[in-house]
Design a protein around this motif. Sequence first.
Motif, PDB file in Angstrom:
ATOM      1  N   TYR A   1       2.369  -5.876 -22.264  1.00 52.15           N
ATOM      2  CA  TYR A   1       1.884  -5.723 -23.645  1.00 52.15           C
ATOM      3  C   TYR A   1       1.656  -7.119 -24.236  1.00 52.15           C
ATOM      4  O   TYR A   1       2.601  -7.881 -24.426  1.00 52.15           O
ATOM      5  N   PHE A   2       0.380  -7.424 -24.522  1.00 56.17           N
ATOM      6  CA  PHE A   2       0.028  -8.676 -25.192  1.00 56.17           C
ATOM      7  C   PHE A   2      -0.737  -8.397 -26.496  1.00 56.17           C
ATOM      8  O   PHE A   2      -1.383  -9.300 -27.030  1.00 56.17           O
ATOM      9  N   CYS A   3      -0.674  -7.214 -26.999  1.00 52.67           N
ATOM     10  CA  CYS A   3      -1.451  -6.869 -28.188  1.00 52.67           C
ATOM     11  C   CYS A   3      -0.896  -7.560 -29.427  1.00 52.67           C
ATOM     12  O   CYS A   3       0.269  -7.980 -29.465  1.00 52.67           O
ATOM     13  N   HIS A   4      -1.745  -7.680 -30.453  1.00 51.42           N
ATOM     14  CA  HIS A   4      -1.370  -8.289 -31.731  1.00 51.42           C
ATOM     15  C   HIS A   4      -0.870  -9.722 -31.550  1.00 51.42           C
ATOM     16  O   HIS A   4       0.205 -10.097 -32.028  1.00 51.42           O
ATOM     17  N   ASN A   5      -1.671 -10.524 -30.836  1.00 54.88           N
ATOM     18  CA  ASN A   5      -1.417 -11.956 -30.710  1.00 54.88           C
ATOM     19  C   ASN A   5      -2.695 -12.707 -31.096  1.00 54.88           C
ATOM     20  O   ASN A   5      -3.569 -12.149 -31.784  1.00 54.88           O
ATOM     21  N   LYS A   6      -2.793 -13.945 -30.631  1.00 53.92           N
ATOM     22  CA  LYS A   6      -3.969 -14.755 -30.973  1.00 53.92           C
ATOM     23  C   LYS A   6      -4.631 -15.305 -29.710  1.00 53.92           C
ATOM     24  O   LYS A   6      -5.122 -16.422 -29.677  1.00 53.92           O
ATOM     25  N   ILE A   7      -4.643 -14.479 -28.678  1.00 63.32           N
ATOM     26  CA  ILE A   7      -5.182 -14.884 -27.375  1.00 63.32           C
ATOM     27  C   ILE A   7      -6.719 -14.866 -27.428  1.00 63.32           C
ATOM     28  O   ILE A   7      -7.319 -13.895 -27.903  1.00 63.32           O
ATOM     29  N   GLU A   8      -7.324 -15.914 -26.909  1.00 64.51           N
ATOM     30  CA  GLU A   8      -8.790 -16.010 -26.892  1.00 64.51           C
ATOM     31  C   GLU A   8      -9.344 -15.896 -25.482  1.00 64.51           C
ATOM     32  O   GLU A   8     -10.443 -15.376 -25.288  1.00 64.51           O
ATOM     33  N   ILE A   9      -8.593 -16.417 -24.515  1.00 66.30           N
ATOM     34  CA  ILE A   9      -9.101 -16.460 -23.134  1.00 66.30           C
ATOM     35  C   ILE A   9      -8.119 -15.744 -22.220  1.00 66.30           C
ATOM     36  O   ILE A   9      -6.908 -15.994 -22.284  1.00 66.30           O
ATOM     37  N   LEU A  10      -8.671 -14.882 -21.358  1.00 66.55           N
ATOM     38  CA  LEU A  10      -7.840 -14.207 -20.367  1.00 66.55           C
ATOM     39  C   LEU A  10      -7.941 -14.977 -19.051  1.00 66.55           C
ATOM     40  O   LEU A  10      -9.033 -15.104 -18.477  1.00 66.55           O
ATOM     41  N   PRO A  11      -6.814 -15.485 -18.575  1.00 68.94           N
ATOM     42  CA  PRO A  11      -6.863 -16.204 -17.291  1.00 68.94           C
ATOM     43  C   PRO A  11      -7.023 -15.233 -16.126  1.00 68.94           C
ATOM     44  O   PRO A  11      -6.514 -14.096 -16.182  1.00 68.94           O
ATOM     45  N   SER A  12      -7.727 -15.672 -15.118  1.00 60.62           N
ATOM     46  CA  SER A  12      -7.927 -14.804 -13.949  1.00 60.62           C
ATOM     47  C   SER A  12      -6.621 -14.546 -13.219  1.00 60.62           C
ATOM     48  O   SER A  12      -6.483 -13.540 -12.508  1.00 60.62           O
ATOM     49  N   HIS A  13      -5.628 -15.479 -13.408  1.00 59.27           N
ATOM     50  CA  HIS A  13      -4.344 -15.309 -12.728  1.00 59.27           C
ATOM     51  C   HIS A  13      -3.603 -14.054 -13.216  1.00 59.27           C
ATOM     52  O   HIS A  13      -2.737 -13.536 -12.509  1.00 59.27           O
ATOM     53  N   LEU A  14      -3.957 -13.618 -14.420  1.00 62.63           N
ATOM     54  CA  LEU A  14      -3.285 -12.440 -14.958  1.00 62.63           C
ATOM     55  C   LEU A  14      -3.487 -11.242 -14.052  1.00 62.63           C
ATOM     56  O   LEU A  14      -2.585 -10.411 -13.880  1.00 62.63           O
ATOM     57  N   PHE A  15      -4.660 -11.154 -13.408  1.00 61.50           N
ATOM     58  CA  PHE A  15      -4.994  -9.959 -12.657  1.00 61.50           C
ATOM     59  C   PHE A  15      -4.493 -10.018 -11.220  1.00 61.50           C
ATOM     60  O   PHE A  15      -4.825  -9.157 -10.406  1.00 61.50           O
ATOM     61  N   LEU A  16      -3.689 -11.062 -10.969  1.00 64.03           N
ATOM     62  CA  LEU A  16      -3.014 -11.111  -9.675  1.00 64.03           C
ATOM     63  C   LEU A  16      -1.730 -10.279  -9.678  1.00 64.03           C
ATOM     64  O   LEU A  16      -1.106 -10.125  -8.632  1.00 64.03           O
TER      65      LEU A  16
ATOM     66  N   SER B   1       2.660 -14.676 -31.960  1.00 66.61           N
ATOM     67  CA  SER B   1       1.572 -15.628 -32.264  1.00 66.61           C
ATOM     68  C   SER B   1       1.170 -16.399 -31.015  1.00 66.61           C
ATOM     69  O   SER B   1       0.867 -17.593 -31.051  1.00 66.61           O
ATOM     70  N   ILE B   2       1.168 -15.724 -29.892  1.00 67.41           N
ATOM     71  CA  ILE B   2       0.860 -16.352 -28.609  1.00 67.41           C
ATOM     72  C   ILE B   2      -0.626 -16.718 -28.564  1.00 67.41           C
ATOM     73  O   ILE B   2      -1.489 -15.880 -28.854  1.00 67.41           O
ATOM     74  N   MET B   3      -0.883 -17.972 -28.181  1.00 63.37           N
ATOM     75  CA  MET B   3      -2.261 -18.470 -28.171  1.00 63.37           C
ATOM     76  C   MET B   3      -2.927 -18.306 -26.802  1.00 63.37           C
ATOM     77  O   MET B   3      -4.138 -18.084 -26.736  1.00 63.37           O
ATOM     78  N   TYR B   4      -2.117 -18.391 -25.757  1.00 60.58           N
ATOM     79  CA  TYR B   4      -2.707 -18.295 -24.416  1.00 60.58           C
ATOM     80  C   TYR B   4      -1.672 -17.746 -23.445  1.00 60.58           C
ATOM     81  O   TYR B   4      -0.454 -17.763 -23.715  1.00 60.58           O
ATOM     82  N   ILE B   5      -2.172 -17.306 -22.302  1.00 60.85           N
ATOM     83  CA  ILE B   5      -1.298 -16.765 -21.256  1.00 60.85           C
ATOM     84  C   ILE B   5      -1.259 -17.793 -20.126  1.00 60.85           C
ATOM     85  O   ILE B   5      -2.296 -18.124 -19.542  1.00 60.85           O
ATOM     86  N   PRO B   6      -0.081 -18.309 -19.805  1.00 57.85           N
ATOM     87  CA  PRO B   6      -0.003 -19.331 -18.743  1.00 57.85           C
ATOM     88  C   PRO B   6      -0.317 -18.738 -17.370  1.00 57.85           C
ATOM     89  O   PRO B   6      -0.158 -17.537 -17.151  1.00 57.85           O
ATOM     90  N   GLU B   7      -0.747 -19.615 -16.448  1.00 58.24           N
ATOM     91  CA  GLU B   7      -1.123 -19.148 -15.122  1.00 58.24           C
ATOM     92  C   GLU B   7       0.073 -18.670 -14.312  1.00 58.24           C
ATOM     93  O   GLU B   7      -0.082 -17.977 -13.307  1.00 58.24           O
ATOM     94  N   HIS B   8       1.297 -19.042 -14.781  1.00 55.21           N
ATOM     95  CA  HIS B   8       2.489 -18.613 -14.046  1.00 55.21           C
ATOM     96  C   HIS B   8       2.691 -17.108 -14.112  1.00 55.21           C
ATOM     97  O   HIS B   8       3.556 -16.570 -13.414  1.00 55.21           O
ATOM     98  N   ILE B   9       1.893 -16.441 -14.908  1.00 53.30           N
ATOM     99  CA  ILE B   9       2.024 -14.997 -15.032  1.00 53.30           C
ATOM    100  C   ILE B   9       1.806 -14.315 -13.690  1.00 53.30           C
ATOM    101  O   ILE B   9       2.319 -13.212 -13.440  1.00 53.30           O
ATOM    102  N   LYS B  10       1.086 -15.013 -12.794  1.00 49.75           N
ATOM    103  CA  LYS B  10       0.781 -14.410 -11.502  1.00 49.75           C
ATOM    104  C   LYS B  10       2.015 -14.206 -10.634  1.00 49.75           C
ATOM    105  O   LYS B  10       1.987 -13.425  -9.684  1.00 49.75           O
ATOM    106  N   LYS B  11       3.087 -14.936 -10.964  1.00 48.89           N
ATOM    107  CA  LYS B  11       4.306 -14.835 -10.172  1.00 48.89           C
ATOM    108  C   LYS B  11       5.131 -13.591 -10.493  1.00 48.89           C
ATOM    109  O   LYS B  11       6.116 -13.320  -9.808  1.00 48.89           O
TER     110      LYS B  11
END
Length: 800
Positions: free
Chosen positions: A663-678, A645-655
Amino acid sequence: MIPVTEFRQFSEQQPALRVLKPWWDVFTDYLSVVMLMIGVFGCTLQVMQDKIICLPQKMSSPNQTTPSLNKTDLGLETLSPLQSQMLSLPKEMKGRKTDLDLQQYSFINQMCYEKALHWYAKYFPYLVLIHTLIFMVCSNFWFKFPGSSSKIEHFISILGKCFDSPWTTRALSEVSGENPEERDHKKNSAYRSNVNVPPSETNLEKTQSLRSIPEKIVVDKPTASALDKKEGEQAKALFEKVKKFRLHVEEGDILYIMYVRQTVVKVLKFLLIIAYNSILVPEVQITVKCNVDIQDMTGYKHFSCNHTMAHLFSKLSYCYLCFVAVYGLTSLYTSYWLFYRSLKEYSFEYVRQETGIDDIPDVKNDFAFMLHMIDQYDPLYSKRFAVFLSEVSENKLKQLNLNHEWTAEKLRQRLQTNANNRLELQLFMLSGLPDTIFEVTELQSLKLEIINNVTIPASISQLEDLQELSLYQCCLKLHTTATSFLKENLKVLRVKFDDSRELPNWLYGLRNLEELYLTGSLSPDASKNVVLESLRELKCLKTLSLKSSLAKILQSIVDVSSHLQRLYIYNDGTKLVMLNNLKKMVNLTELELVRCDLERIPHAIFSLTNLQELDLKENNLRSIEEIVSFQHLRKLICLKLWHNSIMYIPEHIKKLGSLERLYFCHNKIEILPSHLFLCNKLRYLDLSNNDIRFIPPEIGVLQSLQYFSVTFNKIENLPDELFFCKKLKTLKLGKNALSILSPKISYLLLLTHLDLKGNHFEVLPPELRFCRALKRSGLIVEDTLFEMLPSDIRDQMKAE
């Protein structure tokens, strides 16, 4: 005259019922026949001959004398010689004048028979006949009574089939090695004609040493083929009948009670007959004085009568008493046998010792009583019947039937290659394990489902390539040699169990086992579910999978922490707490905690510096701020946070620079942070089944991306930078709100799978022709859109 054959129905039964008639019942039946003949003979005499003959008796005064006459008085001295000669000629003798005619004599005989003759002398033959018929009825009443006759008939039917079954002979000859049994079997088999037995062998005594004679082995081998499939099925049906009959008959003791009652009636009847007959036999006299008041009709009142059959009846009565006495003594012996022996319990101890079949159970109540009765007829019946009470014998029969049904060729046809690239044989819901399996020497994986009471024999060592064994709800035992073989060869073991009996104890000694998969209810408490003992002996174990309802990490898992590399825990929704033991598993490279009701990422995971893959599927994760700590896991390349039931992806994902699959499928994410693509090493990114509306243009940074899925979202437009990911092979855009597909799709020369179905496209770009690796099977789109493509593109995609 009544023929004796008319009374046979009282004593004779069906020939099959003779097995339930011990020697005393047979003996008393013959006595009954003799007594019946006495009664019938007496009755015949009563009917055919005169019963009594009477003469009137004239009473005279004691003082009245008859005067003596001489020749002078009679005037004989004056007779001439001729007259004297005539007087000396024989004259007609005449009796006393009674002035009675024949009818009066008949009347006198009838009156004296009724009034003067003792009743015992009159009715003796009828009494004998009645008593004998009662004896006959008592001897066979339990064969006729509805409550007992049905059980007896059913038992006799099963007994005959068991006695004549070829399986009985085979089972006894295998376990006991008795030469009489073998000779009987060889006589009835086709193999008999091909074997020449020396005459000297027929004189061999029945001893245990004969089991080691090689000739015995030669004779026993073809017996497996002598019992064909039809006979095997019949024997299998007999086992089921015996089981059901035993359950039914052991519930009550009506047969025993009926037999006891009829025996008691016979004893009481014997005492009654002896008592009154001993007193009344002297009343049978030849001469009978008859005084009847019929003077007005006959002129006489006193008569002297002769009972014409008195002498014969007297002898017959004494003879009858002798037979009754013998009958009664036999009934008394029967009573002694009934009351001073435990007939409601039957032990097969002697059969177990003689045949070697140790699991034949003892029986009770009516079942036991009938077996005691059969032993009085012939103990061989019980011995052969006992074969069908033995589970060992039944299992051998099932094994034989299995071998008939599952030949080696049929098993080879069922071989398939499994996910581990091994030749696998799957058997489902069989009554046992066919011996023919061990002839399929190329077998590498054996999968058994819902097969109970199976013992793997030593012949499993023939499967030299066997490395994988799967047991799904199977109760399995191992021969000692089989255990040693599996310890050395088995690499993968899968066990699905419902109770402790299905979790084999021998798994704890598989020292070369590398992968262990357990599915069932496990608990650290011995009073609950199934306890998983220490796995310390599994020195080579690298993969451990547990599908259960664990509340904490078991100590048995910690025992293998030093060399365990992959740990998979699939809970049923039970909350998994106390995860500190995970810190000890420093060599873990893969960890899956599925459906463990986790609300946060466990901190113990951050200590697993060798971890490469982490799966937290189907938990209750809402926030993943702790993801920053994953930066210490330098080897982490796969992170699965799907189905939460994850709502968002924190920017720390870039680390997490080492991530390759996310795999982030089947959650409740609305916004993809640009840091994810780092995370520029990503090759696999699954964001499907969320609420995403926009894809940042920074996605173009992922030059290594090969798989990208955003199906089941709310995306309306695609950034052109997406098509700069030129290594993409799979692009899933279905079930969104897209209306235009950029012509830059032509940049994706390696694309093999494109999902566009469920959007608002009106037309597809012709630049799809440059995606030469994309075929029709890989293009998921509505048929109408595909038909709108130029024909050359359609032909290109349809071409193989």
